[in-house]
Scaffold this motif. Structure first.
Motif, mmCIF file in Angstrom:
data_model
loop_
_atom_site.group_PDB
_atom_site.id
_atom_site.type_symbol
_atom_site.label_atom_id
_atom_site.label_comp_id
_atom_site.label_asym_id
_atom_site.label_seq_id
_atom_site.Cartn_x
_atom_site.Cartn_y
_atom_site.Cartn_z
ATOM 1 N N ARG A 200 0.928 -1.344 0.098
ATOM 2 C CA ARG A 200 -0.092 0.145 -0.006
ATOM 3 C C ARG A 200 0.569 1.190 0.061
ATOM 4 O O ARG A 200 0.698 2.158 -0.949
ATOM 5 C CB ARG A 200 -0.790 0.134 1.263
ATOM 6 C CG ARG A 200 -2.151 -0.886 1.078
ATOM 7 C CD ARG A 200 -2.917 -0.694 2.525
ATOM 8 N NE ARG A 200 -3.171 0.811 2.689
ATOM 9 C CZ ARG A 200 -2.905 1.517 3.811
ATOM 10 N NH1 ARG A 200 -2.487 0.878 4.863
ATOM 11 N NH2 ARG A 200 -3.477 2.502 3.855
ATOM 12 N N GLN A 201 1.680 1.231 0.824
ATOM 13 C CA GLN A 201 2.763 2.398 0.896
ATOM 14 C C GLN A 201 3.529 2.568 -0.139
ATOM 15 O O GLN A 201 4.091 3.729 -0.334
ATOM 16 C CB GLN A 201 3.469 2.493 2.285
ATOM 17 C CG GLN A 201 2.727 2.320 3.720
ATOM 18 C CD GLN A 201 1.574 3.271 3.812
ATOM 19 O OE1 GLN A 201 1.548 4.427 3.238
ATOM 20 N NE2 GLN A 201 0.597 2.949 4.730
ATOM 21 N N SER A 202 3.719 1.644 -0.846
ATOM 22 C CA SER A 202 4.811 1.476 -2.114
ATOM 23 C C SER A 202 3.890 1.959 -3.330
ATOM 24 O O SER A 202 4.448 1.747 -4.483
ATOM 25 C CB SER A 202 5.578 0.327 -2.164
ATOM 26 O OG SER A 202 6.347 0.245 -1.171
ATOM 27 N N GLY A 203 2.430 1.830 -3.193
ATOM 28 C CA GLY A 203 1.817 2.050 -4.628
ATOM 29 C C GLY A 203 1.731 0.753 -5.299
ATOM 30 O O GLY A 203 1.307 0.798 -6.545
ATOM 31 N N ILE A 204 1.557 -0.321 -4.355
ATOM 32 C CA ILE A 204 1.741 -1.624 -5.090
ATOM 33 C C ILE A 204 0.489 -2.317 -4.826
ATOM 34 O O ILE A 204 0.075 -2.593 -3.401
ATOM 35 C CB ILE A 204 3.262 -2.540 -4.820
ATOM 36 C CG1 ILE A 204 4.255 -1.993 -5.448
ATOM 37 C CG2 ILE A 204 2.872 -3.821 -5.509
ATOM 38 C CD1 ILE A 204 5.411 -2.351 -4.975
ATOM 39 N N ASP A 205 -0.240 -3.045 -5.634
ATOM 40 C CA ASP A 205 -1.460 -3.694 -5.393
ATOM 41 C C ASP A 205 -0.914 -5.362 -5.141
ATOM 42 O O ASP A 205 -0.516 -5.895 -6.174
ATOM 43 C CB ASP A 205 -2.453 -3.729 -6.584
ATOM 44 C CG ASP A 205 -3.756 -4.565 -6.026
ATOM 45 O OD1 ASP A 205 -3.691 -5.536 -5.850
ATOM 46 O OD2 ASP A 205 -4.906 -3.800 -6.205
ATOM 47 N N CYS A 206 -1.199 -5.666 -3.835
ATOM 48 C CA CYS A 206 -0.570 -7.131 -3.568
ATOM 49 C C CYS A 206 -1.338 -8.172 -4.106
ATOM 50 O O CYS A 206 -0.677 -9.212 -4.665
ATOM 51 C CB CYS A 206 -0.580 -7.024 -2.032
ATOM 52 S SG CYS A 206 0.733 -6.294 -1.251
ATOM 53 N N GLU A 207 -2.514 -8.040 -4.384
ATOM 54 C CA GLU A 207 -3.310 -8.837 -5.033
ATOM 55 C C GLU A 207 -2.828 -9.162 -6.286
ATOM 56 O O GLU A 207 -2.454 -10.378 -6.959
ATOM 57 C CB GLU A 207 -4.814 -8.438 -4.936
ATOM 58 C CG GLU A 207 -5.811 -9.554 -5.622
ATOM 59 C CD GLU A 207 -6.099 -10.768 -4.445
ATOM 60 O OE1 GLU A 207 -6.186 -11.582 -4.881
ATOM 61 O OE2 GLU A 207 -6.168 -10.518 -3.093
ATOM 62 N N GLU A 208 -2.596 -8.187 -7.153
ATOM 63 C CA GLU A 208 -2.126 -8.234 -8.678
ATOM 64 C C GLU A 208 -0.687 -8.388 -8.473
ATOM 65 O O GLU A 208 -0.277 -9.663 -9.279
ATOM 66 C CB GLU A 208 -2.316 -6.876 -9.253
ATOM 67 C CG GLU A 208 -3.543 -6.409 -9.332
ATOM 68 C CD GLU A 208 -3.717 -4.905 -10.290
ATOM 69 O OE1 GLU A 208 -2.497 -4.537 -10.498
ATOM 70 O OE2 GLU A 208 -4.756 -4.533 -10.306
ATOM 71 N N LEU A 209 0.121 -8.336 -7.709
ATOM 72 C CA LEU A 209 1.564 -8.678 -7.564
ATOM 73 C C LEU A 209 1.678 -10.020 -7.390
ATOM 74 O O LEU A 209 2.515 -10.624 -8.017
ATOM 75 C CB LEU A 209 2.510 -7.962 -6.344
ATOM 76 C CG LEU A 209 3.947 -8.063 -6.082
ATOM 77 C CD1 LEU A 209 4.372 -8.150 -7.428
ATOM 78 C CD2 LEU A 209 4.129 -7.502 -5.055
ATOM 79 N N LEU A 210 1.008 -10.820 -6.417
ATOM 80 C CA LEU A 210 0.977 -12.121 -6.343
ATOM 81 C C LEU A 210 0.629 -12.866 -7.413
ATOM 82 O O LEU A 210 1.238 -13.815 -7.565
ATOM 83 C CB LEU A 210 0.166 -12.428 -4.696
ATOM 84 C CG LEU A 210 0.238 -13.795 -4.368
ATOM 85 C CD1 LEU A 210 1.847 -14.235 -4.253
ATOM 86 C CD2 LEU A 210 -0.375 -14.245 -3.083
ATOM 87 N N ALA A 211 -0.679 -12.412 -8.010
ATOM 88 C CA ALA A 211 -0.984 -13.199 -9.242
ATOM 89 C C ALA A 211 0.528 -12.992 -10.237
ATOM 90 O O ALA A 211 0.649 -13.849 -10.976
ATOM 91 C CB ALA A 211 -2.063 -12.460 -10.081
ATOM 92 N N GLU A 212 1.047 -11.829 -10.541
ATOM 93 C CA GLU A 212 2.181 -11.815 -11.380
ATOM 94 C C GLU A 212 3.080 -12.651 -11.004
ATOM 95 O O GLU A 212 3.951 -13.521 -11.641
ATOM 96 C CB GLU A 212 2.305 -10.388 -11.417
ATOM 97 C CG GLU A 212 1.744 -9.408 -12.127
ATOM 98 C CD GLU A 212 2.009 -7.830 -11.998
ATOM 99 O OE1 GLU A 212 2.918 -7.576 -11.369
ATOM 100 O OE2 GLU A 212 1.196 -7.218 -12.421
ATOM 101 N N THR A 213 3.583 -12.606 -9.796
ATOM 102 C CA THR A 213 4.440 -13.486 -9.169
ATOM 103 C C THR A 213 4.225 -15.015 -9.389
ATOM 104 O O THR A 213 5.278 -15.711 -9.822
ATOM 105 C CB THR A 213 4.817 -13.297 -7.473
ATOM 106 O OG1 THR A 213 5.124 -12.171 -7.216
ATOM 107 C CG2 THR A 213 5.938 -14.346 -7.101
ATOM 108 N N CYS A 214 3.164 -15.582 -9.314
ATOM 109 C CA CYS A 214 2.661 -16.972 -9.578
ATOM 110 C C CYS A 214 3.078 -17.053 -10.892
ATOM 111 O O CYS A 214 3.690 -18.113 -11.358
ATOM 112 C CB CYS A 214 1.329 -16.991 -9.421
ATOM 113 S SG CYS A 214 0.770 -17.248 -7.678
#
Length: 228
Positions: A200-214
């Protein structure tokens, strides 16, 4: 009840078609459905719309939006059949909500979106506001909203560094949890919650990020197998 085919249809035709399918003599499957029985369909269609957006596939998006609209019309039809609200009530409600949430465009004072929602909902505390976040949201998405509404000191700071410190602290507690399953479970939850705050504080959506990481791990493993 009758329904006549035509060259091109509109929203009113969709409503009439759903009514026709659910009426006596129509489709037995459609007629048997309830809010609960097609709840999962609504979720699946929503994700299929999101997938079409991610693919930037306009024809596919058009089709999936139609499937999602059908879910809305079906749920409204079910309520209308039992004397509840109608599709027009749904449209009326969202129009009024949009007007209320944009007061500066309709002669009122400009206000923050969240402030308007709290006033409208009669929310008197941060905890009550956070509790109103739907439980069925994906967990990372829900955590992001809960953090924002709770305004917890460790997670509300605008500094990513402070959020990282909270994450490090959570990781240390997890490491000290040892073999105690209950401790590990609670501390791991804190790690995930703190990681969302970093996002949140870095402007990153963790839901989207984890999907991209998968996807990244899948791609890496696919390349590894191809190189063997």
């Amino acid at each position: 009840m009758e329904f006549f085919t035509k060259e091109r249809y509109g929203v009113e035709d969709l409503r009439a078609l759903v009514a026709f399918l659910r009426a006596p003599g129509g489709c037995s499957w459609d007629a048997a459905q309830t809010h609960q029985s097609i709840r999962r369909n609504l979720i699946e269609e929503t994700y299929e719309v999101c997938d079409a957006i991610d693919q930037e596939d306009a024809p596919h998006l058009q089709e999936e939006l139609g499937d999602l609209l059908l879910q809305v019309v079906m749920h409204a039809a079910m309520e209308e059949e039992r004397g509840g609200f109608t599709f027009d009530d749904v449209a009326d409600g969202i129009c009024k909500k949009l007007v209320e949430r944009h007061p500066h465009l309709f002669g009122g004072e400009k206000k923050d979106w969240e402030e308007i929602k709290r006033e409208k909902g009669g929310v008197t505390s941060a905890a009550a506001h956070a509790a109103a976040v739907p439980h069925c949201l994906p967990a990372l998405m829900r955590a992001k909203k809960v953090q924002k509404r709770l305004g917890l000191a460790m997670f509300s700071s605008k500094s990513p560094e402070n959020a990282v410190c909270a994450l490090k602290s959570a990781v240390e507690r997890l490491d000290k949890g040892g073999q105690n399953c209950d401790n590990v479970k609670e501390e791991l939850g804190d790690v995930l919650f703190a990681a969302v705050a970093v996002g949140r504080q870095s402007g990153i959506d963790c839901e989207e990020l984890l999907a991209e990481t998968c996807d990244r791990y899948i791609q890496a493993d696919s390349e590894r197998e191809a190189g063997q």
